[in-house]
Design a protein around this motif. Sequence first.
Motif, PDB file in Angstrom:
ATOM      1  N   HIS A 194      -7.561   2.304  -3.589  1.00 59.59           N
ATOM      2  CA  HIS A 194      -8.425   3.216  -2.835  1.00 59.59           C
ATOM      3  C   HIS A 194      -9.889   2.852  -3.035  1.00 59.59           C
TER       4      HIS A 194
ATOM      5  N   GLU B 277     -12.498   1.565  -0.064  1.00 59.80           N
ATOM      6  CA  GLU B 277     -13.760   2.274   0.151  1.00 59.80           C
ATOM      7  C   GLU B 277     -14.934   1.309   0.056  1.00 59.80           C
TER       8      GLU B 277
ATOM      9  N   ASP C 161     -11.386   6.396   5.780  1.00 55.69           N
ATOM     10  CA  ASP C 161     -10.722   7.230   4.776  1.00 55.69           C
ATOM     11  C   ASP C 161      -9.215   7.224   4.971  1.00 55.69           C
TER      12      ASP C 161
ATOM     13  N   ALA D  24      -7.908   4.029   3.480  1.00 55.27           N
ATOM     14  CA  ALA D  24      -8.051   4.071   2.015  1.00 55.27           C
ATOM     15  C   ALA D  24      -7.028   5.011   1.392  1.00 55.27           C
ATOM     16  N   ASN D  25      -6.750   6.112   2.071  1.00 55.41           N
ATOM     17  CA  ASN D  25      -5.790   7.081   1.521  1.00 55.41           C
ATOM     18  C   ASN D  25      -4.370   6.521   1.468  1.00 55.41           C
TER      19      ASN D  25
ATOM     20  N   SER E  47      -4.012   4.987  -1.933  1.00 55.06           N
ATOM     21  CA  SER E  47      -3.911   5.906  -3.066  1.00 55.06           C
ATOM     22  C   SER E  47      -2.654   6.752  -3.043  1.00 55.06           C
TER      23      SER E  47
END
Length: 280
Positions: free
Chosen positions: A190, A194, A200, A203-204, A207
């Motif tokens: 993540h 970023e 986002d 990136a999510n 994670s």
Amino acid sequence: MNDIAFEFVQQLGTELSTGNLKLPAFPDVAVRVKQVLESDDVSADKVAKVVGSDPVLTARLLKVANSNFANRSGAQIKDLRTAVARLGYDLAYSTAVSIAVEQIMDSKSVDTIRDQLKALWQHSVNVSAIAYVIAKNHSNVNPDEAMLAGLLHDIGKYYIYTRAKDHPELFDNPESIEELQKNWHTGIGHAILEAWHFSDDIANTASDHDDLQRVHLGKPDVTDVIITANLCAYWEKLGDDFDWDKVTASQRLNLDHAAIQAILEASGEEIQSIMRALGC
């Protein structure tokens, strides 16, 4: 955990908490493609001009444009502008990203861990292809975004492998390196995405893709697709006893064991075609 692994974990923790990850530079051609795609006056001609400055990306983009999954008509494309127009900007960018990750992976500095990185890349491309099929046929998620997310969802593992190569003793114990990956790759992934200025949503996926009980309100999103596709990539390993009813992402997609099996069987050729187009 032995002393070497503990020291390495402390180092990772410090880098992650301070935002001081020793990131590999995102290859220039992918950055330039991203910049032109984000400009107000983007056009197929401008994208083709940037792509044309890199012979490796040029060859890959034409290969993708002429692949079975992107070329239903069978008419061969030989010029970049037509290839970009056929694929669309998002898929053109996913192709650039696939080249970028390969360039990071092919650095001479990673010779000692090349086998691990090759296996990881194969998995990432597999997840990417499955995610594309699931998004296109079973959700409202943009399939090109799902493909891009699939390519990048395990980027944290690349980072850990490339940092761990300086501690070769870690690779003497496969369980140790596997534990490191399991506990650290999502947060690091993540942070990397970023830092590379991905959205986002993308990136999510880095994670959250291992969170099988992830809580998400509303319609299925790209992370739901990646969670499901990531599990599908381990289909044979999971076996018939795996309880898909406990995976909230696949439940939101309304996909149970039988439905997923049907997808993998019906779309097997398309998945393989996408993987070949992306370089596997």
